[in-house]
Design an enzyme around this catalytic site. Structure first.
Site, PDB file in Angstrom:
ATOM      1  N   SER A 117       0.778  -1.241  -0.021  1.00 51.74           N
ATOM      2  CA  SER A 117       0.118   0.026  -0.150  1.00 51.74           C
ATOM      3  C   SER A 117       0.867   1.273  -0.003  1.00 51.74           C
ATOM      4  O   SER A 117       0.494   2.218  -0.765  1.00 51.74           O
ATOM      5  CB  SER A 117      -0.935   0.108   1.290  1.00 51.74           C
ATOM      6  OG  SER A 117      -1.606  -1.124   1.174  1.00 51.74           O
ATOM      7  N   ASP A 141       3.963  -9.604   8.670  1.00 49.88           N
ATOM      8  CA  ASP A 141       5.189  -9.743   8.158  1.00 49.88           C
ATOM      9  C   ASP A 141       6.430  -8.944   8.352  1.00 49.88           C
ATOM     10  O   ASP A 141       7.561  -9.390   8.106  1.00 49.88           O
ATOM     11  CB  ASP A 141       5.161  -9.835   6.477  1.00 49.88           C
ATOM     12  CG  ASP A 141       3.990 -10.445   5.730  1.00 49.88           C
ATOM     13  OD1 ASP A 141       3.441 -11.544   6.580  1.00 49.88           O
ATOM     14  OD2 ASP A 141       3.433 -10.153   4.760  1.00 49.88           O
ATOM     15  N   ILE A 267      -4.775 -17.725  11.799  1.00 46.63           N
ATOM     16  CA  ILE A 267      -4.758 -17.391  13.410  1.00 46.63           C
ATOM     17  C   ILE A 267      -3.589 -16.478  13.445  1.00 46.63           C
ATOM     18  O   ILE A 267      -3.667 -15.886  14.423  1.00 46.63           O
ATOM     19  CB  ILE A 267      -4.751 -18.627  14.261  1.00 46.63           C
ATOM     20  CG1 ILE A 267      -3.547 -19.368  14.125  1.00 46.63           C
ATOM     21  CG2 ILE A 267      -6.153 -19.283  14.027  1.00 46.63           C
ATOM     22  CD1 ILE A 267      -3.040 -19.938  15.559  1.00 46.63           C
ATOM     23  N   GLN A 268      -2.809 -16.665  12.509  1.00 46.15           N
ATOM     24  CA  GLN A 268      -1.552 -15.439  12.738  1.00 46.15           C
ATOM     25  C   GLN A 268      -2.024 -13.986  12.671  1.00 46.15           C
ATOM     26  O   GLN A 268      -1.456 -13.308  13.092  1.00 46.15           O
ATOM     27  CB  GLN A 268      -0.361 -15.916  11.814  1.00 46.15           C
ATOM     28  CG  GLN A 268       0.342 -17.184  11.990  1.00 46.15           C
ATOM     29  CD  GLN A 268       0.942 -17.729  10.749  1.00 46.15           C
ATOM     30  OE1 GLN A 268       2.241 -17.185  10.740  1.00 46.15           O
ATOM     31  NE2 GLN A 268       0.508 -18.671  10.002  1.00 46.15           N
ATOM     32  N   ARG A 269      -3.146 -13.940  12.022  1.00 46.99           N
ATOM     33  CA  ARG A 269      -3.692 -12.364  11.701  1.00 46.99           C
ATOM     34  C   ARG A 269      -4.754 -12.119  12.580  1.00 46.99           C
ATOM     35  O   ARG A 269      -5.393 -11.101  12.502  1.00 46.99           O
ATOM     36  CB  ARG A 269      -4.001 -12.427  10.217  1.00 46.99           C
ATOM     37  CG  ARG A 269      -3.011 -12.429   9.277  1.00 46.99           C
ATOM     38  CD  ARG A 269      -3.137 -12.245   7.883  1.00 46.99           C
ATOM     39  NE  ARG A 269      -4.258 -11.942   7.346  1.00 46.99           N
ATOM     40  CZ  ARG A 269      -4.520 -11.769   6.066  1.00 46.99           C
ATOM     41  NH1 ARG A 269      -3.759 -12.032   5.208  1.00 46.99           N
ATOM     42  NH2 ARG A 269      -5.732 -11.635   5.436  1.00 46.99           N
TER      43      ARG A 269
HETATM   44  O1  F6P Z   1       0.881  -9.876   4.029  1.00 53.94           O
HETATM   45  C1  F6P Z   1       0.196 -10.580   4.812  1.00 53.94           C
HETATM   46  C2  F6P Z   1       0.050 -12.172   4.578  1.00 53.94           C
HETATM   47  O2  F6P Z   1      -0.679 -12.637   5.703  1.00 53.94           O
HETATM   48  C3  F6P Z   1       1.132 -12.867   4.285  1.00 53.94           C
HETATM   49  O3  F6P Z   1       1.848 -13.343   5.411  1.00 53.94           O
HETATM   50  C4  F6P Z   1       0.370 -14.172   3.511  1.00 53.94           C
HETATM   51  O4  F6P Z   1       1.226 -14.719   2.589  1.00 53.94           O
HETATM   52  C5  F6P Z   1      -0.644 -13.411   2.786  1.00 53.94           C
HETATM   53  O5  F6P Z   1      -0.750 -12.044   3.423  1.00 53.94           O
HETATM   54  C6  F6P Z   1      -1.770 -14.067   2.562  1.00 53.94           C
HETATM   55  O6  F6P Z   1      -2.869 -13.527   1.912  1.00 53.94           O
HETATM   56  P1  F6P Z   1      -4.067 -13.669   1.478  1.00 53.94           P
HETATM   57  O7  F6P Z   1      -5.092 -13.013   2.757  1.00 53.94           O
HETATM   58  O8  F6P Z   1      -4.503 -12.988   0.270  1.00 53.94           O
HETATM   59  O9  F6P Z   1      -4.510 -15.005   1.644  1.00 53.94           O
END
Ligand code: F6P
Length: 359
Positions: A117, A141, A267-269
């Site tokens: 972005s 990331d 779950i990492q997000r």
């Molecule tokens: O950039 C953040 C991220 O979670 C990366 O670590 C991962 O490869 C990607 O986005 C996954 O993207 P999407 O939500 O499009 O599956």
């Protein structure tokens, strides 16, 4: 009275709602009016523009810790920068965004996004010509140059750590190794930090060359028959295809090492925003509002030690490792990666963790 807007773009992460809450509160104290753009650039392209006025209770304090973005991050199916570039409609797309912002008569836009972005904002900067553009870095990331951390990273490390803590218990019961694949795209920082937190016996990242035979020897030399092998999603293995954890798992199996793969995925997000991310989000919100007050534009907030400062987007782009974006190959984005002198690499060696060969 200033009129400002905030929008969240790119992949979500924990901490977005904290930063939204803090920007709204800080703007109110300054006597400003704040709007939230829904769905990022999708919301700006919509007719009417998808925007809401933000009050301190729009994202209440008890919800500010929740993952995801109350403002949403957009539908992948809408016309976005990626599709506009692919279909040769970038000029038209930029005009739509610029017209929408002009219509809103904003003094400033707070763009909470990642390296994609920010790179796109800098490369298409005419869109934001009439207002003050202040970017706040968020991404699990942690691949944004010039900042000591990004919002969402600490929570992602925490989520991975908790996940691996649980996995280790079943690993021990069945005398099994677990190959855990982390997100991070082509940056290994998430895998490295989580691997150290967990005490992984191996951490494989795209930035460092590794040798599968050395990895196997190392695992066989460990005084245990279970443990974690942390693998970043960005690694490659010559002559192999498929998910990186599967490739490594097959090699281990062939060498007689009992193992399973594990994919913590999204779950990492997610996960309640950890204190470190909440404090970072609060510092960055204040820094962004101060920047708007000082009429700064085309800047991003950055953590330097314990302080939050602004740095020009031009510097972000010039300092980053500029490469074709994995999602939008036609666009070059500025990236940050693990540096060879990263102190965590030295620390990993003292943990007897296999990380490959440092040059
Ligand atoms: O950039 C953040 C991220 O979670 C990366 O670590 C991962 O490869 C990607 O986005 C996954 O993207 P999407 O939500 O499009 O599956």
């Amino acid at each position: 009275m200033k009129k400002i807007a905030i929008m969240t773009t790119g992949g979500d992460c924990s901490g977005l709602n904290t930063v939204i809450n803090r920007v709204v509160l800080g703007a109110k104290i300054r006597g400003w009016q704040t709007f939230g753009i829904i769905d990022g650039t999708d919301g700006l392209c919509s007719k009417p523009i998808n925007i809401i006025e933000m009050k301190p209770n729009t994202v209440p304090i008890e919800n500010a810790r929740l993952a995801g973005s109350f403002l949403h991050n957009g539908h992948a199916c809408m016309l976005n920068f990626e599709k506009a570039v692919q279909t040769g409609k970038i000029k038209e797309f930029n005009k739509t965004l610029r017209d929408a912002l002009a219509k809103l008569k904003l003094d400033a836009l707070v763009l909470v996004g990642g390296n994609g972005s920010f790179s796109l904002a800098w490369l298409n900067r005419e869109i934001y010509h009439d207002l003050s553009l202040v970017c706040i870095p968020k991404t699990i990331d942690f691949d944004i140059p010039l900042t000591d951390c990004t919002i969402g990273f600490d929570t992602a490390v925490e989520q991975l750590t908790k996940y691996c803590d649980q996995i280790l218990l079943t690993a021990r019961s069945h005398h099994r190794w677990f190959v855990v694949q982390t997100m991070g795209r082509d940056c290994g920082r998430l895998a490295l930090h989580a691997g150290i937190a967990v005490g992984a016996d191996a951490i494989l990242v795209p930035e460092i060359k590794f040798d599968v035979d050395e990895l196997i020897q190392h695992i066989k030399s460990v005084d245990r028959d279970y443990g974690i092998i942390m693998v970043s999603e960005g690694i490659t293995l010559r002559g192999h295809s498929g998910r990186p954890a599967d490739m490594i798992s097959r090699k281990l199996t062939a060498a007689g090492i009992t193992n399973r793969t594990a994919f913590p995925d999204y779950i990492q997000r997610a996960g309640d925003t950890v204190a470190g991310d909440r404090i970072l989000a609060t510092k960055m919100a204040t820094c962004a509002l101060d920047a708007i007050e000082n009429n700064e534009t085309y800047v991003m907030t950055a953590l330097r030690g314990r302080e939050c400062v602004t740095v020009p987007l031009s510097e972000f782009y010039a300092t980053g490792d500029v490469r074709a974006d994995p999602n939008i190959p036609a666009i070059k984005t500025a990236n940050a990666y693990i540096e060879p002198d990263d102190p965590l690499l030295h620390v990993a060696a003292d943990l007897n963790t296999y990380i490959g060969t440092r040059e």
